[in-house]
Write a protein that holds these residues in place. Sequence first.
Motif, short mmCIF file in Angstrom:
data_model
loop_
_atom_site.label_atom_id
_atom_site.label_comp_id
_atom_site.label_asym_id
_atom_site.label_seq_id
_atom_site.Cartn_x
_atom_site.Cartn_y
_atom_site.Cartn_z
N HIS A 1 -18.92 -92.65 -92.60
CA HIS A 1 -19.21 -92.85 -91.15
C HIS A 1 -20.42 -93.26 -91.08
O HIS A 1 -21.45 -93.26 -91.77
CB HIS A 1 -18.98 -91.65 -90.29
CG HIS A 1 -19.61 -90.34 -90.75
ND1 HIS A 1 -20.64 -90.11 -90.46
CD2 HIS A 1 -19.06 -89.16 -91.63
CE1 HIS A 1 -21.02 -88.85 -91.16
NE2 HIS A 1 -20.14 -88.57 -91.94
N GLY A 2 -20.97 -93.69 -90.00
CA GLY A 2 -22.20 -94.35 -89.55
C GLY A 2 -22.52 -95.62 -89.97
O GLY A 2 -21.80 -96.30 -90.83
N ASN A 3 -23.54 -96.14 -89.65
CA ASN A 3 -24.00 -97.63 -90.16
C ASN A 3 -25.15 -97.30 -91.09
O ASN A 3 -26.31 -97.41 -90.62
CB ASN A 3 -24.41 -98.42 -88.92
CG ASN A 3 -24.74 -99.86 -89.40
OD1 ASN A 3 -24.46 -100.31 -90.55
ND2 ASN A 3 -25.20 -100.55 -88.72
N ILE A 4 -25.08 -96.78 -92.13
CA ILE A 4 -26.11 -96.10 -93.10
C ILE A 4 -26.10 -97.19 -94.51
O ILE A 4 -24.88 -97.44 -94.96
CB ILE A 4 -25.79 -94.81 -93.48
CG1 ILE A 4 -25.81 -93.84 -92.29
CG2 ILE A 4 -27.03 -94.53 -94.51
CD1 ILE A 4 -25.32 -92.59 -92.61
N GLN B 1 -31.80 -93.81 -98.17
CA GLN B 1 -30.78 -94.21 -97.37
C GLN B 1 -31.35 -94.46 -96.02
O GLN B 1 -32.43 -93.68 -95.50
CB GLN B 1 -29.75 -92.92 -96.95
CG GLN B 1 -30.14 -91.82 -96.67
CD GLN B 1 -29.31 -90.53 -96.33
OE1 GLN B 1 -28.02 -90.87 -96.21
NE2 GLN B 1 -29.72 -89.21 -96.25
N TRP C 1 -28.14 -95.56 -88.83
CA TRP C 1 -27.79 -94.64 -87.81
C TRP C 1 -26.39 -94.15 -88.16
O TRP C 1 -25.66 -94.67 -88.45
CB TRP C 1 -27.79 -95.90 -86.52
CG TRP C 1 -29.18 -95.91 -86.06
CD1 TRP C 1 -29.75 -97.26 -86.61
CD2 TRP C 1 -29.99 -95.61 -85.63
NE1 TRP C 1 -30.98 -97.30 -85.97
CE2 TRP C 1 -31.15 -96.45 -85.19
CE3 TRP C 1 -29.95 -94.47 -84.70
CZ2 TRP C 1 -32.28 -96.00 -84.57
CZ3 TRP C 1 -31.07 -94.11 -83.88
CH2 TRP C 1 -32.58 -94.86 -83.83
N ASP C 2 -26.39 -92.75 -87.30
CA ASP C 2 -24.93 -92.06 -87.52
C ASP C 2 -24.92 -91.43 -85.93
O ASP C 2 -25.77 -90.40 -85.73
CB ASP C 2 -25.05 -91.23 -88.55
CG ASP C 2 -23.56 -90.53 -88.61
OD1 ASP C 2 -22.53 -91.02 -88.00
OD2 ASP C 2 -23.44 -89.60 -89.25
N ARG C 3 -23.88 -91.84 -85.09
CA ARG C 3 -23.71 -91.12 -83.95
C ARG C 3 -24.90 -91.04 -83.12
O ARG C 3 -25.28 -89.96 -82.78
CB ARG C 3 -23.08 -89.74 -84.13
CG ARG C 3 -21.99 -89.72 -84.67
CD ARG C 3 -21.26 -88.40 -85.04
NE ARG C 3 -20.01 -88.53 -85.83
CZ ARG C 3 -20.02 -87.99 -87.07
NH1 ARG C 3 -20.96 -87.19 -87.57
NH2 ARG C 3 -18.70 -88.24 -87.72
N GLU C 4 -25.54 -92.28 -83.09
CA GLU C 4 -26.83 -92.21 -82.07
C GLU C 4 -28.05 -91.61 -82.81
O GLU C 4 -29.12 -91.29 -82.01
CB GLU C 4 -26.62 -92.21 -80.66
CG GLU C 4 -25.68 -93.08 -80.05
CD GLU C 4 -25.21 -92.70 -78.72
OE1 GLU C 4 -26.30 -92.10 -77.92
OE2 GLU C 4 -24.47 -92.92 -78.04
N ARG C 5 -27.98 -91.14 -84.10
CA ARG C 5 -29.09 -90.49 -84.75
C ARG C 5 -29.69 -91.23 -85.71
O ARG C 5 -28.67 -91.88 -86.62
CB ARG C 5 -28.47 -89.15 -85.24
CG ARG C 5 -29.57 -88.00 -85.49
CD ARG C 5 -29.02 -86.63 -85.77
NE ARG C 5 -29.35 -86.65 -86.93
CZ ARG C 5 -28.43 -85.99 -87.93
NH1 ARG C 5 -27.35 -85.60 -87.87
NH2 ARG C 5 -29.00 -85.79 -89.16
N ARG C 6 -31.03 -91.40 -86.02
CA ARG C 6 -31.57 -92.12 -87.03
C ARG C 6 -31.32 -91.28 -88.38
O ARG C 6 -31.56 -90.01 -88.45
CB ARG C 6 -32.84 -92.15 -86.86
CG ARG C 6 -33.65 -93.02 -87.86
CD ARG C 6 -33.32 -94.50 -87.88
NE ARG C 6 -33.90 -95.21 -88.90
CZ ARG C 6 -33.51 -96.70 -89.31
NH1 ARG C 6 -32.47 -96.81 -88.94
NH2 ARG C 6 -34.34 -97.19 -90.20
N VAL C 7 -30.77 -92.02 -89.40
CA VAL C 7 -30.72 -91.40 -90.74
C VAL C 7 -31.84 -92.07 -91.71
O VAL C 7 -31.78 -93.38 -91.81
CB VAL C 7 -29.20 -91.71 -91.24
CG1 VAL C 7 -29.11 -91.06 -92.78
CG2 VAL C 7 -28.09 -91.05 -90.49
#
Length: 107
Positions: free
Chosen positions: A25-28, A45, A48-54
């Motif tokens: 999931h997410g755009n990682i 890595q 973004w995942d669910r509007e959170r920066r990864v």
Amino acid sequence: MDTIKSYQAVIKQVISEYAKLRPSHGNIHLEPIFDDVNSRYALMQFGWDRERRVRGNLIYVSIKDGKVLIEYDGIEGGITQDLIQRGIPERDVVLAFLPEFEVVRVK
């Protein structure tokens, strides 16, 4: 091929294989970082995942004094067995993220 160069090749192969994976999931994005001069290798890595920066390390490995030091391993199953299966002797793999640096012992 000398020992250090063969260890570098194995580490890069393992990290490159993990870099091809995509999180569920997410755009990682996963990006391998290879520094042969200083014998440091990482898988980063970012995204973004669910509007959170990864962002951050998933793997960080270095080679020092003929040993492969696993400094950080955020891979679910771990990379230790991958390194050993590809030819790095168990005696030369050190879990540097544990107190007192533990040499790996295959079960």
